[in-house]
Design an enzyme around this catalytic site. Structure first.
Site, PDB file in Angstrom:
ATOM      1  N   GLU A  39       0.864  -1.180   0.000  1.00 18.90           N
ATOM      2  CA  GLU A  39       0.000   0.000   0.000  1.00 18.90           C
ATOM      3  C   GLU A  39       0.896   1.224   0.000  1.00 18.90           C
ATOM      4  O   GLU A  39       1.655   1.437   0.937  1.00 18.90           O
ATOM      5  CB  GLU A  39      -0.901   0.021   1.241  1.00 18.90           C
ATOM      6  N   ASP A  66      -5.675   9.607  10.174  1.00 11.64           N
ATOM      7  CA  ASP A  66      -4.362   9.103  10.557  1.00 11.64           C
ATOM      8  C   ASP A  66      -3.893   9.629  11.900  1.00 11.64           C
ATOM      9  O   ASP A  66      -4.150  10.772  12.261  1.00 11.64           O
ATOM     10  CB  ASP A  66      -3.326   9.466   9.486  1.00 11.64           C
ATOM     11  N   TYR A 118     -10.880  -4.443   3.178  1.00 12.95           N
ATOM     12  CA  TYR A 118     -10.032  -3.960   4.262  1.00 12.95           C
ATOM     13  C   TYR A 118     -10.920  -3.810   5.490  1.00 12.95           C
ATOM     14  O   TYR A 118     -11.838  -2.985   5.498  1.00 12.95           O
ATOM     15  CB  TYR A 118      -9.436  -2.609   3.853  1.00 12.95           C
TER      16      TYR A 118
END
Lengths: 260, 403
Positions: free
Chosen positions: A49, A60, A174
């Site tokens: 990735e 994040d 995912y």
């Protein structure tokens, strides 16, 4: 067969779990980042990735935020990330997923991005802040060139929604194991197994579990009910501390030893 | 392109034409859908409306006056200037109209904790206030730079029992506070209601905040008709994210004769690049959950905004404003720091009203427009907040300009 499909199939035949490794493209600069990506792939990462940096990464934690800032400071652009992918593609067959936030992609233009990414040898896109409802516009162009749009599922995703998203999912799924941002955590989230079983009822695609996996033990635990694990912040940190190969090997061994 | 009517937006997924939507991590999607459902249910429930209206009246002090400013009118030398006095609301700004609505909604949803981002601190104070009123916990995310610029509001929030959490990423202002709030909400989504302070962010916030703030325009329209027996020629409001402007404009949208002007912060001047004029100088992009005009570089990286006013210092704008701009229903213009500070002083001296620096942008625009609208006409300016919080910024600015 697509590279993603082929990779998961090959691993599953060997009774092995996929190690999906995340690194920020251009951190701390493109040259170093290319070397780190190679190192990760050579030491056991199956799917790469490649993080495309964004100024305001709202999903994040501090490690990937800082990596993105370093990368942007070094002048990384979407076009340069595509060049990096192209260079990596010349000598490896591992699937490459571009992982980022929607605005730089929208700014580049969805159609041109899909075309250029396909030409560079990219296999899929994962756009953190582009949920199912907003993905149609980009997906059309990815479909046209045979690239996958990777769907994310969270512990908060209810069943009805799960079905809707997974019906359109491509490549692999995912699974975000924790409610929170990216980054290392002490244990592995609770009830991951339950969620993965629930997920598996809705899809035949391979499932990779991520968020909060930072070492071999956690990777083994997370991979128990999934087809692979995603390791992000821990790899980014290890790359900065010159112990990337060591960490990738540790996680690879932990994953492989589980099945013996 | 399909013609989009101003009265038919947003669609089911929160799109205002091509703008708006919900660009957030999957983890937050179910929460946003839940907020939207709860909001729709509340809208249909007369008990919600009754409680909201009751508290607006008895707790906030509404209706706020529509005040004719005679000396300012004379100084401007043209149209009659009316001020919609949101500065007289409890907590000193329009922000409380919205936080009250969202807090009642949060309580209906069984949430025990509120969280908010804040720039100038007005929304933080307004959220801390309603949290205290309803006995809820409250965390407010605020950039370190804004904590410095807006110290009195930080003290106010602490007094009200809220936790002010300094944000140290990026420029340490509103943009970064909102990013951090979104990160924290992902982790606390089960227990916590995120009170967004403006008409930006993911659906349903832009429509919900607009609806709660519409009380400004509904009152102003009625009050003006009562005073002048007609409609004003022009309404003006400042636009950062755009909540007081959306609240003032929305009820006038169908009054074709009413010209609307949204005033963005032109900072040191558009040409310098140091400004917060997203519509005037930005391009369509996606920031903090919705598509709208965004200040960004050639690569789609978000640029830092600049304004002397912390409440306007934001590189995005609500998606409905983007639509109104494209449809030319609202005209957007820019006012510099210098012009805003001049208007700040002028209103203080002329009318004995110290305006917030945000609202001073709208006043400065009114000064420019007064003669064009002319003596027979009238302009309604939204005085969105009071200026006590800005004394330090203005004194600092004046000292710098003098030397």
């Amino acid at each position: 067969m697509s590279r993603i499909e082929e990779t998961f199939k090959r691993l599953s035949k060997g009774n092995r779990k996929a190690l999906v490794g995340f690194l920020v493209a251009g951190d701390p600069d493109l040259e170093r980042s290319e070397r780190d990506c190679r190192m990760a792939l050579e030491n056991g990462v199956d799917v790469l990735e490649l993080g495309v940096p964004f100024s305001d990464p709202t999903a994040d934690g501090p490690v990937i935020q800082a990596a993105g800032q370093r990368s942007l400071a070094a002048g990384t652009t979407v076009a340069k990330v595509l060049t990096l992918a192209k260079r990596l593609r010349r000598e490896c067959e591992a699937p490459i997923v571009l992982f980022g936030y929607v605005n730089p992609f929208f700014n580049y233009g969805y159609e041109k991005l899909a075309n250029d990414a396909a030409a560079a040898g990219v296999d899929a896109f994962l756009v953190v802040d582009m949920p199912f409802e907003e993905s149609g516009e980009f997906r059309v162009h990815l479909d046209a060139v045979g690239l996958d749009f990777i769907s994310l599922i969270a512990p908060t995703t209810p069943d009805a929604r799960l079905g809707k998203i997974l019906k359109e999912a491509r490549g692999f799924v995912y699974y975000i194991m924790v409610k929170g941002v990216t980054g290392a955590r002490a244990g592995v989230a609770e009830d991951v197994a339950g969620h993965l079983v629930r997920l598996k009822k809705h899809t035949r695609l391979p499932v990779a579990a991520g968020f909060g996996v930072s070492n071999g033990d956690q990777a083994r635990e997370a991979a128990r009910h999934a087809d692979g694990v995603v390791v992000g912040s821990a790899l980014v940190r290890a790359a900065g501390e010159n112990r990337l190969a060591f960490l990738v090997k540790e996680i690879r061994q932990a994953l492989d030893c589980q099945e013996k | 392109m399909k013609r989009v009517e101003v009265n038919t937006v947003p669609d089911a997924n929160g799109h205002f034409g091509v703008y708006g939507g919900r660009y957030v991590a999957e983890t937050l999607m179910p929460a946003l859908i839940e907020v939207e459902k709860a909001y729709r249910a509340a809208q249909a429930d007369p008990a919600f409306e009754l409680e909201f209206r009751g508290l607006l009246k008895h707790y906030v002090g509404r209706p706020s006056p529509l005040y004719f400013a005679p000396r300012l009118t004379e100084a401007f030398g043209g149209a009659k200037i009316y001020l919609k006095r949101e500065d007289l609301n409890h907590t000193g700004a329009h922000k409380v109209n919205n936080t009250l609505g969202q807090a009642i909604l949060a309580r209906r949803m069984g949430k025990k904790k509120l969280m908010a981002e804040t720039g100038a601190g007005q929304h933080g104070v307004a959220t801390a206030t309603v949290a205290a009123r309803f006995g809820m916990e409250c965390d407010v995310y605020m950039g370190e730079e804004d904590i410095r610029r807006q110290a009195p509001n930080v003290k106010r929030m602490n007094l009200l029992g809220a936790r002010v959490i300094p944000v140290t990423s990026g420029t340490k202002t509103l943009k970064d506070a909102m990013s951090e709030a979104l990160r924290e909400w992902v982790a606390a989504v089960d227990t916590t209601f995120y009170v967004i302070g403006t008409v930006a962010g993911p659906h349903p916030y832009p429509v919900m905040v607009r609806d709660f703030q519409s009380v400004i325009g509904i009152e102003a329209r009625e009050q003006f008709i009562e005073l002048e027996n007609r409609l004003p020629e022009m309404v003006i409001a400042c636009v950062g994210g755009g909540s007081n402007a959306a609240g003032l404009f929305y009820p006038f949208l169908n009054d074709a004769g009413v010209k609307m002007v949204g005033v963005e912060a032109a900072g040191h001047g558009i040409a310098t690049g140091q400004h917060a004029a997203s519509i005037e100088a930005g391009r369509p992009g996606i920031l903090h959950g919705s598509k709208s005009y965004v200040l960004q570089d050639a690569e789609g990286q978000i640029l830092n905004a600049h304004s002397i006013s912390a409440g306007l210092d934001y590189p995005g704008v609500g998606p409905e404003h983007a639509l109104w701009a494209d449809l030319k229903r609202v005209e957007y213009s820019g006012i510099t720091d210098a012009e805003a500070v001049a208007a700040f002083h002028e209103l203080s001296l002329m009318e004995g009203i110290i305006p917030a620096l945000e609202s001073s942008h709208a006043l400065a625009e009114a000064r420019k427009r007064a003669r064009t609208v002319g003596k027979g006409g009238a302009i309604v300016v939204c005085l969105s907040g009071r200026g006590d919080k800005d004394l330090e910024s203005v004194l600092e600015y004046d000292a710098r300009v003098k030397t």
